[in-house]
Scaffold this active site. Structure first.
Site, PDB file in Angstrom:
ATOM      1  N   TRP A 169     -15.438  12.060 -13.279  1.00 24.50           N
ATOM      2  CA  TRP A 169     -14.655  11.729 -12.084  1.00 24.50           C
ATOM      3  C   TRP A 169     -14.100  12.983 -11.405  1.00 24.50           C
ATOM      4  O   TRP A 169     -13.905  13.006 -10.194  1.00 24.50           O
ATOM      5  CB  TRP A 169     -13.520  10.754 -12.427  1.00 24.50           C
ATOM      6  CG  TRP A 169     -12.561  11.239 -13.492  1.00 24.50           C
ATOM      7  CD1 TRP A 169     -12.682  11.075 -14.831  1.00 24.50           C
ATOM      8  CD2 TRP A 169     -11.334  11.981 -13.294  1.00 24.50           C
ATOM      9  NE1 TRP A 169     -11.620  11.658 -15.491  1.00 24.50           N
ATOM     10  CE2 TRP A 169     -10.770  12.213 -14.565  1.00 24.50           C
ATOM     11  CE3 TRP A 169     -10.650  12.439 -12.177  1.00 24.50           C
ATOM     12  CZ2 TRP A 169      -9.568  12.906 -14.750  1.00 24.50           C
ATOM     13  CZ3 TRP A 169      -9.454  13.126 -12.349  1.00 24.50           C
ATOM     14  CH2 TRP A 169      -8.929  13.354 -13.620  1.00 24.50           C
ATOM     15  N   TRP A 192     -20.142  12.289 -20.666  1.00 25.57           N
ATOM     16  CA  TRP A 192     -20.543  12.392 -19.256  1.00 25.57           C
ATOM     17  C   TRP A 192     -21.883  13.098 -19.143  1.00 25.57           C
ATOM     18  O   TRP A 192     -22.256  13.890 -20.005  1.00 25.57           O
ATOM     19  CB  TRP A 192     -19.493  13.197 -18.466  1.00 25.57           C
ATOM     20  CG  TRP A 192     -18.130  12.604 -18.417  1.00 25.57           C
ATOM     21  CD1 TRP A 192     -17.002  13.111 -18.996  1.00 25.57           C
ATOM     22  CD2 TRP A 192     -17.717  11.417 -17.740  1.00 25.57           C
ATOM     23  NE1 TRP A 192     -15.918  12.319 -18.724  1.00 25.57           N
ATOM     24  CE2 TRP A 192     -16.324  11.263 -17.955  1.00 25.57           C
ATOM     25  CE3 TRP A 192     -18.382  10.454 -16.971  1.00 25.57           C
ATOM     26  CZ2 TRP A 192     -15.596  10.209 -17.434  1.00 25.57           C
ATOM     27  CZ3 TRP A 192     -17.643   9.397 -16.451  1.00 25.57           C
ATOM     28  CH2 TRP A 192     -16.272   9.277 -16.678  1.00 25.57           C
ATOM     29  N   TRP A 212       1.760   1.910  -3.347  1.00 27.75           N
ATOM     30  CA  TRP A 212       0.700   2.559  -4.145  1.00 27.75           C
ATOM     31  C   TRP A 212       0.799   4.074  -3.972  1.00 27.75           C
ATOM     32  O   TRP A 212       0.638   4.850  -4.915  1.00 27.75           O
ATOM     33  CB  TRP A 212      -0.700   2.087  -3.714  1.00 27.75           C
ATOM     34  CG  TRP A 212      -1.204   0.932  -4.528  1.00 27.75           C
ATOM     35  CD1 TRP A 212      -1.351  -0.354  -4.102  1.00 27.75           C
ATOM     36  CD2 TRP A 212      -1.620   0.955  -5.916  1.00 27.75           C
ATOM     37  NE1 TRP A 212      -1.830  -1.126  -5.136  1.00 27.75           N
ATOM     38  CE2 TRP A 212      -2.008  -0.358  -6.252  1.00 27.75           C
ATOM     39  CE3 TRP A 212      -1.701   1.944  -6.895  1.00 27.75           C
ATOM     40  CZ2 TRP A 212      -2.473  -0.700  -7.531  1.00 27.75           C
ATOM     41  CZ3 TRP A 212      -2.160   1.606  -8.172  1.00 27.75           C
ATOM     42  CH2 TRP A 212      -2.534   0.303  -8.470  1.00 27.75           C
ATOM     43  N   ASN A 233     -11.009   2.408   2.261  1.00 27.56           N
ATOM     44  CA  ASN A 233     -10.569   2.301   0.865  1.00 27.56           C
ATOM     45  C   ASN A 233     -11.530   1.498  -0.011  1.00 27.56           C
ATOM     46  O   ASN A 233     -11.844   1.903  -1.130  1.00 27.56           O
ATOM     47  CB  ASN A 233      -9.171   1.687   0.807  1.00 27.56           C
ATOM     48  CG  ASN A 233      -8.681   1.549  -0.609  1.00 27.56           C
ATOM     49  OD1 ASN A 233      -8.596   2.537  -1.339  1.00 27.56           O
ATOM     50  ND2 ASN A 233      -8.395   0.324  -1.038  1.00 27.56           N
ATOM     51  N   GLU A 248       0.840  -1.210   0.000  1.00 28.37           N
ATOM     52  CA  GLU A 248       0.000   0.000   0.000  1.00 28.37           C
ATOM     53  C   GLU A 248       0.870   1.253   0.000  1.00 28.37           C
ATOM     54  O   GLU A 248       0.569   2.235  -0.684  1.00 28.37           O
ATOM     55  CB  GLU A 248      -0.944   0.018   1.213  1.00 28.37           C
ATOM     56  CG  GLU A 248      -1.983  -1.086   1.246  1.00 28.37           C
ATOM     57  CD  GLU A 248      -2.918  -1.099   0.045  1.00 28.37           C
ATOM     58  OE1 GLU A 248      -2.828  -0.220  -0.832  1.00 28.37           O
ATOM     59  OE2 GLU A 248      -3.728  -2.038  -0.039  1.00 28.37           O
ATOM     60  N   TRP A 286      -8.795   8.343  -8.438  1.00 26.22           N
ATOM     61  CA  TRP A 286     -10.007   8.648  -9.220  1.00 26.22           C
ATOM     62  C   TRP A 286      -9.805   8.234 -10.673  1.00 26.22           C
ATOM     63  O   TRP A 286     -10.712   7.698 -11.310  1.00 26.22           O
ATOM     64  CB  TRP A 286     -10.391  10.135  -9.107  1.00 26.22           C
ATOM     65  CG  TRP A 286     -11.273  10.368  -7.918  1.00 26.22           C
ATOM     66  CD1 TRP A 286     -10.912  10.902  -6.718  1.00 26.22           C
ATOM     67  CD2 TRP A 286     -12.668  10.022  -7.801  1.00 26.22           C
ATOM     68  NE1 TRP A 286     -11.987  10.908  -5.868  1.00 26.22           N
ATOM     69  CE2 TRP A 286     -13.082  10.388  -6.501  1.00 26.22           C
ATOM     70  CE3 TRP A 286     -13.607   9.448  -8.655  1.00 26.22           C
ATOM     71  CZ2 TRP A 286     -14.396  10.194  -6.043  1.00 26.22           C
ATOM     72  CZ3 TRP A 286     -14.907   9.252  -8.208  1.00 26.22           C
ATOM     73  CH2 TRP A 286     -15.288   9.624  -6.917  1.00 26.22           C
TER      74      TRP A 286
HETATM   75  C1  LIG Z   1     -11.474   7.407  -5.267  1.00 24.28           C
HETATM   76  C2  LIG Z   1     -10.328   7.328  -4.267  1.00 24.28           C
HETATM   77  C3  LIG Z   1      -9.749   8.499  -3.770  1.00 24.28           C
HETATM   78  C4  LIG Z   1      -8.689   8.434  -2.845  1.00 24.28           C
HETATM   79  N1  LIG Z   1      -8.157   9.605  -2.358  1.00 24.28           N
HETATM   80  C5  LIG Z   1      -7.119   9.552  -1.489  1.00 24.28           C
HETATM   81  C6  LIG Z   1      -6.549  10.734  -0.969  1.00 24.28           C
HETATM   82  O1  LIG Z   1      -6.936  11.859  -1.295  1.00 24.28           O
HETATM   83  N2  LIG Z   1      -5.537  10.627  -0.074  1.00 24.28           N
HETATM   84  C7  LIG Z   1      -5.046   9.407   0.312  1.00 24.28           C
HETATM   85  O2  LIG Z   1      -4.117   9.363   1.125  1.00 24.28           O
HETATM   86  N3  LIG Z   1      -5.540   8.271  -0.199  1.00 24.28           N
HETATM   87  C8  LIG Z   1      -6.565   8.293  -1.071  1.00 24.28           C
HETATM   88  N4  LIG Z   1      -7.089   7.124  -1.561  1.00 24.28           N
HETATM   89  C9  LIG Z   1      -6.387   5.861  -1.294  1.00 24.28           C
HETATM   90  C10 LIG Z   1      -6.862   5.051  -0.071  1.00 24.28           C
HETATM   91  O3  LIG Z   1      -8.255   4.907  -0.077  1.00 24.28           O
HETATM   92  C11 LIG Z   1      -6.432   5.676   1.253  1.00 24.28           C
HETATM   93  O4  LIG Z   1      -5.054   5.973   1.231  1.00 24.28           O
HETATM   94  C12 LIG Z   1      -6.694   4.691   2.411  1.00 24.28           C
HETATM   95  O5  LIG Z   1      -8.056   4.379   2.482  1.00 24.28           O
HETATM   96  C13 LIG Z   1      -6.227   5.319   3.700  1.00 24.28           C
HETATM   97  O6  LIG Z   1      -6.575   4.518   4.785  1.00 24.28           O
HETATM   98  P1  LIG Z   1      -5.465   3.846   5.687  1.00 24.28           P
HETATM   99  O7  LIG Z   1      -4.449   4.857   6.090  1.00 24.28           O
HETATM  100  O8  LIG Z   1      -6.170   3.152   6.795  1.00 24.28           O
HETATM  101  O9  LIG Z   1      -4.833   2.805   4.675  1.00 24.28           O
HETATM  102  P2  LIG Z   1      -3.902   1.528   4.922  1.00 24.28           P
HETATM  103  O10 LIG Z   1      -4.557   0.357   4.296  1.00 24.28           O
HETATM  104  O11 LIG Z   1      -3.531   1.412   6.353  1.00 24.28           O
HETATM  105  O12 LIG Z   1      -2.616   1.855   4.029  1.00 24.28           O
HETATM  106  C14 LIG Z   1      -1.462   2.524   4.558  1.00 24.28           C
HETATM  107  C15 LIG Z   1      -1.142   3.721   3.692  1.00 24.28           C
HETATM  108  O13 LIG Z   1      -0.866   3.336   2.353  1.00 24.28           O
HETATM  109  C16 LIG Z   1      -1.301   4.361   1.449  1.00 24.28           C
HETATM  110  N5  LIG Z   1      -2.332   3.821   0.558  1.00 24.28           N
HETATM  111  C17 LIG Z   1      -3.202   2.814   0.808  1.00 24.28           C
HETATM  112  N6  LIG Z   1      -3.980   2.588  -0.289  1.00 24.28           N
HETATM  113  C18 LIG Z   1      -3.598   3.479  -1.226  1.00 24.28           C
HETATM  114  C19 LIG Z   1      -4.014   3.754  -2.553  1.00 24.28           C
HETATM  115  N7  LIG Z   1      -4.990   3.053  -3.161  1.00 24.28           N
HETATM  116  N8  LIG Z   1      -3.402   4.758  -3.214  1.00 24.28           N
HETATM  117  C20 LIG Z   1      -2.425   5.484  -2.661  1.00 24.28           C
HETATM  118  N9  LIG Z   1      -1.973   5.254  -1.392  1.00 24.28           N
HETATM  119  C21 LIG Z   1      -2.556   4.278  -0.694  1.00 24.28           C
HETATM  120  C22 LIG Z   1      -1.904   5.473   2.305  1.00 24.28           C
HETATM  121  O14 LIG Z   1      -0.919   6.451   2.538  1.00 24.28           O
HETATM  122  C23 LIG Z   1      -2.263   4.739   3.582  1.00 24.28           C
HETATM  123  O15 LIG Z   1      -2.317   5.583   4.720  1.00 24.28           O
HETATM  124  C24 LIG Z   1      -8.176   7.165  -2.456  1.00 24.28           C
HETATM  125  C25 LIG Z   1      -8.762   6.000  -2.963  1.00 24.28           C
HETATM  126  C26 LIG Z   1      -9.826   6.077  -3.844  1.00 24.28           C
HETATM  127  C27 LIG Z   1     -10.418   4.791  -4.380  1.00 24.28           C
END
Ligand SMILES: Cc1cc2nc3c(=O)[nH]c(=O)nc-3n(C[C@H](O)[C@H](O)[C@H](O)COP(=O)(O)OP(=O)(O)OC[C@H]3O[C@@H](n4cnc5c(N)ncnc54)[C@H](O)[C@@H]3O)c2cc1C
Length: 481
Positions: free
Chosen positions: A363, A310, A282, A345, A279, A386
């Site tokens: 989007w 759209w 990502w 997420n 993650e 997005w």
């Molecule tokens: C439509 C959409 C918009 C999003 N917008 C944002 C946003 O503005 N800011 C944001 O930080 N994340 C965003 N995310 C990614 C992700 O949903 C969040 O990072 C995650 O839910 C954060 O929760 P967590 O810290 O408990 O994640 P955990 O599962 O604990 O993951 C640890 C860290 O990994 C990173 N991470 C995890 N998943 C992703 C991912 N898909 N993409 C990028 N980094 C990731 C984050 O920094 C997160 O804190 C978005 C996802 C979607 C589908």
């Protein structure tokens, strides 16, 4: 005054950005290493960030994070200088006032911030000062992760493998134990009006979060100790609170991704650690995409999507924003977002897919709403994800694969507990009906105190028809996508 200052007393300016911490801060470390007094500054530059200035929820977080950083600096007898305005003018002014010869900074791969970096380097150069830009927000330098042919990666898996092949980032730097501080006048944080007043919608945020470096470390330690083992199974079930919830702390840089990476290596590890690292990669991938494609927040990376037919649907958009679409898992997510500034997420993917596919709304409108309401709103992660959801990104989910929100709900929230938590008017509905109340027999609904169209909305779109409409729209651009 500048010319009169003795060389050894000319301060080193430390310009904080989205790296609001003292530990593992390469720019702070370098400023302290000069042996000169350090002048810590944060600049609020809403004009330069334009449409991407921090949204409402992020401003709430920023206020508290700056307050926490200010306190931590006071512990070192230093004072955080707050200034508002044009970053380059503020920095030039501070250099002129203090006689500083060096400005150290990190953070921000956002395109607007990179433009400022360039302008600041030039302006400071003409004053005989230097801007030193260090890496404080990512694991690696975005220029160092290149394909064999020297290009930028557009697909996650080879990108992640290239990062893993580097063997992880260097160990984190320690926080300074002491600081020779320089002082200048500061604006007052309270005067910046970052907190909502009328109305004060931040009660849910206050209950859910502790912004600041201390809160970030506590959350990271608690998650690594108690959450990592269950993470592989729990991370996809929104009712379980099984993810780290570190995203806002990472976005504001209260903990560095390098610190988190190394903290994760210490524990028992296993599958949980591997997935957490994936993650974090990502996040790194999104930062890399934004670095190489500054248009990421605004335009589809697959150009064919510019011709997507759209829909303009203000009522549909408002129902989605307010969590009143009549599709329970979507509404639960949107209400969680409104209440605590964060959404799980899995549910972000579901609500995103519903907006761009079932409602066929661009989007960018979802991206903008998330930008205003997420405490973790991050230009790279938000735009990258997005675009992924919409199918127009570099490494996107195929457009024709359309999430069915009912099946997603049943799979990932099988007992309906997540829906019950955020959509209390459905709380008494049994699990087998909770994700599709419109299919439930009328007596079951009335026993649960539900009248569709009155206590809870009918779906704003027929899911089957919405899906077909989306596929038809996609077929129109498919030949080019
Ligand atoms: C439509 C959409 C918009 C999003 N917008 C944002 C946003 O503005 N800011 C944001 O930080 N994340 C965003 N995310 C990614 C992700 O949903 C969040 O990072 C995650 O839910 C954060 O929760 P967590 O810290 O408990 O994640 P955990 O599962 O604990 O993951 C640890 C860290 O990994 C990173 N991470 C995890 N998943 C992703 C991912 N898909 N993409 C990028 N980094 C990731 C984050 O920094 C997160 O804190 C978005 C996802 C979607 C589908």
């Amino acid at each position: 005054m500048g010319a009169m200052t003795k060389a050894a007393d000319r301060p080193a300016i430390l310009w904080f950005r989205n790296d609001l911490r003292l530990a593992d801060h390469a720019a702070l470390y370098a400023a302290v290493e000069t042996g000169r007094p350090v002048l810590p500054v944060f600049i609020l530059d809403d004009a330069a960030s334009g449409a991407w200035k921090p949204g409402g929820a992020a401003r709430w977080w920023l206020h508290h994070s700056l307050a926490a950083l200010g306190q931590a600096l006071e512990g070192l007898d230093a004072r955080l200088v707050l200034r508002r305005g044009d970053s380059v003018a503020v920095l030039s002014g501070l250099v002129g006032e203090s006689g500083a010869a060096d400005v150290f900074t990190g953070g921000m791969a956002d395109p607007w911030a990179r433009r400022i970096d360039q302008a600041a380097a030039e302006a400071l150069g003409s004053q005989g000062a230097r801007l030193h830009r260090m890496r404080t927000t990512t694991l690696f330098n975005p220029e160092s992760i290149r394909t064999k042919a020297g290009g930028a990666y557009g697909v996650y898996t080879p990108f992640a493998n290239a990062c893993l092949a580097l063997g992880g980032p260097k160990p984190p730097l320690p926080a300074p134990r002491s600081l020779r501080a320089a002082a200048r006048d500061s604006e007052r944080l309270g005067d910046w009006d970052l907190l909502p007043a009328k109305p004060d919608w931040a009660a849910g945020l206050r209950a859910a979060w502790t912004p600041g470096e201390h809160g970030a470390l506590e959350r990271a330690e608690a998650f690594l100790r108690h959450g990592l083992g269950a993470y592989p199974a729990a991370r996809d079930r929104p009712a379980d609170d099984g993810t780290s919830m570190l995203s806002p702390h990472l976005h504001f840089g209260e903990i560095s991704v390098v610190q988190l990476w190394h903290m994760a290596q210490r524990g028992p590890g296993g599958k949980g650690r591997e997935l957490l690292i994936r993650e974090l990669l990502w996040r790194e991938f999104c930062a890399n995409l934004l670095w190489h494609h500054p248009i990421l927040p605004d335009a589809p990376l697959k150009p064919a999507f510019a011709a997507m037919p759209w829909r303009d649907d203000p009522a549909g958009l408002a129902a989605w924003q307010q969590g009143r679409t009549g599709v329970p898992i979507v509404d639960a997510g949107m209400r969680q977002l409104w209440r605590i500034g964060w959404m799980h997420n899995r549910v972000r993917m579901i609500v995103g897919s519903f907006l761009v596919k079932h409602l066929l709304i661009p989007w960018q409108q979802g991206e903008a709403w998330f930008w205003d309401t997420l405490v973790d709103a991050d230009l790279a992660n938000n735009a990258g994800n997005w675009q992924w959801v919409a199918g127009c990104g570099a490494d996107a989910s195929p457009w024709f694969r359309i999430f069915n929100p009912v099946l997603q709900g049943r799979k990932f929230d099988p007992e309906g507990d997540y829906v019950r938590r955020w959509v209390p008017e459905l709380a008494r509905l049994e699990a087998r009906h909770i994700h599709a109340p419109w299919e439930a027999p009328r007596p079951v609904l009335s026993q649960a105190g539900i009248t569709l169209g009155q206590t809870y909305p009918e779906p704003v779109v027929d899911l089957g028809a919405g899906r077909e409409r989306a596929l038809t729209a996609f077929r129109r651009i498919r030949s080019e996508a």
